[in-house]
Design a protein around this motif. Structure first.
Motif, short mmCIF file in Angstrom:
data_model
loop_
_atom_site.label_atom_id
_atom_site.label_comp_id
_atom_site.label_asym_id
_atom_site.label_seq_id
_atom_site.Cartn_x
_atom_site.Cartn_y
_atom_site.Cartn_z
N GLY A 290 0.82 -1.21 0.00
CA GLY A 290 0.00 0.00 0.00
C GLY A 290 0.85 1.26 0.00
O GLY A 290 0.74 2.12 -0.88
N ALA A 291 1.74 1.37 0.98
CA ALA A 291 2.60 2.55 1.10
C ALA A 291 3.55 2.65 -0.09
O ALA A 291 3.81 3.75 -0.61
CB ALA A 291 3.38 2.50 2.41
N MET A 292 4.09 1.51 -0.52
CA MET A 292 5.05 1.51 -1.62
C MET A 292 4.41 2.01 -2.92
O MET A 292 4.98 2.83 -3.64
CB MET A 292 5.61 0.10 -1.83
N LEU A 293 3.21 1.54 -3.20
CA LEU A 293 2.55 1.93 -4.46
C LEU A 293 2.07 3.38 -4.43
O LEU A 293 2.09 4.06 -5.46
CB LEU A 293 1.39 0.98 -4.75
N VAL A 294 1.64 3.86 -3.26
CA VAL A 294 1.29 5.28 -3.14
C VAL A 294 2.50 6.14 -3.48
O VAL A 294 2.42 7.11 -4.25
CB VAL A 294 0.76 5.61 -1.74
N ALA A 295 3.66 5.77 -2.92
CA ALA A 295 4.90 6.53 -3.19
C ALA A 295 5.31 6.42 -4.65
O ALA A 295 5.74 7.40 -5.26
CB ALA A 295 6.02 6.03 -2.28
N ALA A 296 5.18 5.23 -5.24
CA ALA A 296 5.56 5.04 -6.64
C ALA A 296 4.67 5.86 -7.56
O ALA A 296 5.15 6.44 -8.55
CB ALA A 296 5.48 3.56 -7.01
N CYS A 297 3.39 5.95 -7.25
CA CYS A 297 2.48 6.77 -8.06
C CYS A 297 2.82 8.25 -7.93
O CYS A 297 2.77 9.00 -8.91
CB CYS A 297 1.04 6.53 -7.63
N ALA A 298 3.17 8.68 -6.72
CA ALA A 298 3.54 10.08 -6.51
C ALA A 298 4.80 10.41 -7.31
O ALA A 298 4.90 11.48 -7.91
CB ALA A 298 3.76 10.35 -5.03
N GLU A 299 5.78 9.50 -7.32
CA GLU A 299 6.99 9.70 -8.12
C GLU A 299 6.65 9.85 -9.60
O GLU A 299 7.32 10.58 -10.34
CB GLU A 299 7.95 8.52 -7.95
N ALA A 300 5.61 9.17 -10.04
CA ALA A 300 5.22 9.21 -11.45
C ALA A 300 4.38 10.44 -11.79
O ALA A 300 4.03 10.65 -12.95
CB ALA A 300 4.45 7.94 -11.81
#
Length: 400
Positions: free
Chosen positions: A210-220
Motif C-alpha cells: 500500500g505505502a510503496m505503491l502510493v509513493a511510486a504513483c507520486a513519483e510518477a
C-alpha cells in the motif's frame, strides 16, 4: 491463466486504453510546476536577452579598433562613458571610442566586442590602453542568442524541472497549462494482511504494498491514496472495488490476482466491468491483470512486494505517463553482466541488478522478499525464449 500475455503486448493494451481518455488540464503558477507535465506547447513571445550584453567586466569596443593590440603596443581609445548596471546605454561609440560596461550590462550602439578589464590600463585624460585584440562578438551575448521570439522553448508532454522554471521566469511566463494529476486508488487485498502500524499475529504480515505503491504513483506524477485492506471476501471486495473505481481514474489492486479459489479480484472485475487481460508470460508477475470499470482503468498487481514493484515499473509507470500525456521513456544504461543469469521458466524474466563500476550484478530475488529490491538500481529483461544470459555480455539495464 493458460492464456498469458507478453509484457509488451499487455503494455500496448493499457496504453491504448489510456490514449482513448481525454487529458484534463489546469493552469498553475510557475512556483508549482515542478514535476508537472506540460499540456500545451510553450513558445517565446520575446528575445532573450532583449539587448546585446557583456559577458565580462571591461570595455565595449569596435573590434576593428583593437586589431594588433598587445601589452607591448596597446591601442589608445577615448572613454565615451560608463553603462551602469540595470540602465540602458544612452550613448553610442564611434571608431576610437570605448565604454566601461560591467558583466550583464548593455553594450552601447556601435560596439561589437568587449575587452576584459584585466587586459586594459586606465590612463589620464580619459584614455584607455587596450592591451589585447578582440574579435567581433568576443565576450558578448547578443540579443536573441539564448531564445528568439517565436522559438519553441518547451513542447507539450515535457515533465517540468527546476531548470525549466528559470527560463519561464526569464521570459515573463508566470502561469502554465499542465496536465491534471490522475487520481489513483490502491486497494490491498488478502486475509493475511494487517496495517503497518499494527503488530502482526501468527500467520499475518504487514501490508508493504500500500505505502510503496502510493509513493511510486507520486513519483510518477499522480495523486494517489491507499484505500485500505480488503479481506478475501467477494462481497466486501466487489463493494470496495466499486467504490474505488467511482472515485479514481486508475485503481490498483495488490494481491488477489492468481487463479486460487480465494483470489476473487478478477471475478469482481468481470462483474463490474471488463477484463482486458489476465496473466502475463512474466517472472515475477504472472498473475497480473487489467481491465476497465466505466471510465476507470483497473490493474491488478501481484501480492509479493518485489513482484508488485517490478510490474508497476514495467507496466503501470508507462500507463501513468500516458494518462498525463507525457513524452516518456524508461531510463536505461548499458552494463556488463557480472555473472551468468540462468532462466528457463518459459516466461520473460525481470532480473533486478545493482550497478557497480559499469557492471550489472544480479540481485537474488526470493519469492516474497522485499529487501533485495532496495539494493537494486534497476533490472534487465531476459527473453522468454532463452535459457539465460552469459556472464560478460553487455545488457540494457532499465533504471528505477
Amino acid at each position: 491463466m493458460l492464456q498469458v500475455l507478453a509484457l509488451d503486448d499487455a503494455k500496448k493494451i493499457l496504453l491504448n486504453l489510456a490514449h482513448k481518455r481525454e487529458i484534463s488540464t489546469q493552469m498553475v503558477p510557475i512556483s508549482a510546476v515542478m514535476g508537472r507535465v506540460l499540456a500545451k506547447n510553450v513558445r517565446s513571445n520575446e528575445d532573450l536577452p532583449q539587448f546585446h550584453r557583456s559577458a565580462v567586466d571591461g570595455f565595449a569596443v569596435m573590434s576593428r579598433d583593437t586589431f594588433g593590440s598587445s601589452a607591448a603596443q596597446p591601442t589608445l581609445l577615448c572613454l565615451a562613458g560608463e553603462v551602469k548596471m540595470g540602465e540602458r546605454a544612452r550613448f553610442s561609440i564611434n571608431s576610437g571610442d570605448c565604454a566601461l560596461v560591467w558583466t550583464g550590462g548593455e553594450l552601447p550602439d556601435g560596439a561589437d566586442a568587449m575587452v576584459m578589464l584585466e587586459e586594459t590600463q586606465a590612463l589620464s585624460g580619459g584614455l584607455v590602453a587596450i592591451e589585447s585584440a578582440s574579435a567581433p562578438g568576443r565576450h558578448v551575448v547578443f540579443r536573441g542568442d539564448d531564445v528568439k521570439a517565436g522559438d519553441m522553448i518547451c513542447p507539450a508532454g515535457t515533465r517540468l524541472h527546476a531548470r525549466d522554471t528559470g527560463l519561464f521566469a526569464a521570459l515573463g511566463i508566470t502561469e502554465l497549462d499542465v496536465a491534471a494529476c490522475p487520481k489513483i486508488g490502491i486497494l490491498s487485498t488478502g486475509d493475511e494482511l494487517t496495517a503497518p502500524d499494527q503488530t502482526p499475529q501468527s500467520g499475518q504480515i504487514r501490508d508493504a504494498n500500500g505505502a510503496m505503491l502510493v509513493a511510486a504513483c507520486a513519483e510518477a506524477g499522480a495523486s494517489a491514496a491507499h484505500l485500505g485492506i480488503v479481506p478475501d471476501d467477494e462481497e466486501k471486495l466487489i463493494a470496495a472495488i466499486r467504490e474505488g473505481a467511482a472515485a479514481c481514474d486508475l485503481l490498483l489492486l495488490s494481491g488477489s490476482s492468481s487463479a486460487g479459489a480465494k483470489d476473487a479480484a478478477v471475478r469482481c472485475l468481470m462483474e463490474l466491468g471488463t477484463v482486458a487481460f489476465h496473466g502475463l508470460a512474466l517472472k515475477p508477475g504472472k498473475p497480473a491483470f487489467a481491465g476497465q470499470i466505466g471510465g476507470t482503468l483497473v490493474v491488478g498487481l501481484p501480492g509479493h512486494p518485489a513482484a508488485a514493484y517490478l510490474v508497476f515499473h514495467a507496466l503501470v509507470r508507462p500507463l501513468i505517463a500516458a494518462m498525463l500525456g507525457e513524452n516518456f521513456e524508461l531510463r536505461t544504461l548499458t552494463a556488463t553482466l557480472a555473472q551468468a543469469a540462468p532462466s528457463n521458466h518459459g516466461r520473460e524474466e525481470l532480473l533486478p541488478v545493482r550497478i557497480d563500476n559499469g557492471f550489472a550484478e544480479p540481485v537474488a530475488l526470493k519469492s516474497g522478499l522485499i529487501s533485495p529490491l532496495t539494493r537494486a538500481d534497476g533490472y534487465i529483461r531476459i527473453p522468454r525464449d532463452t535459457e539465460g544470459i552469459a556472464k560478460g555480455t553487455l545488457q540494457e539495464v532499465i533504471l528505477f
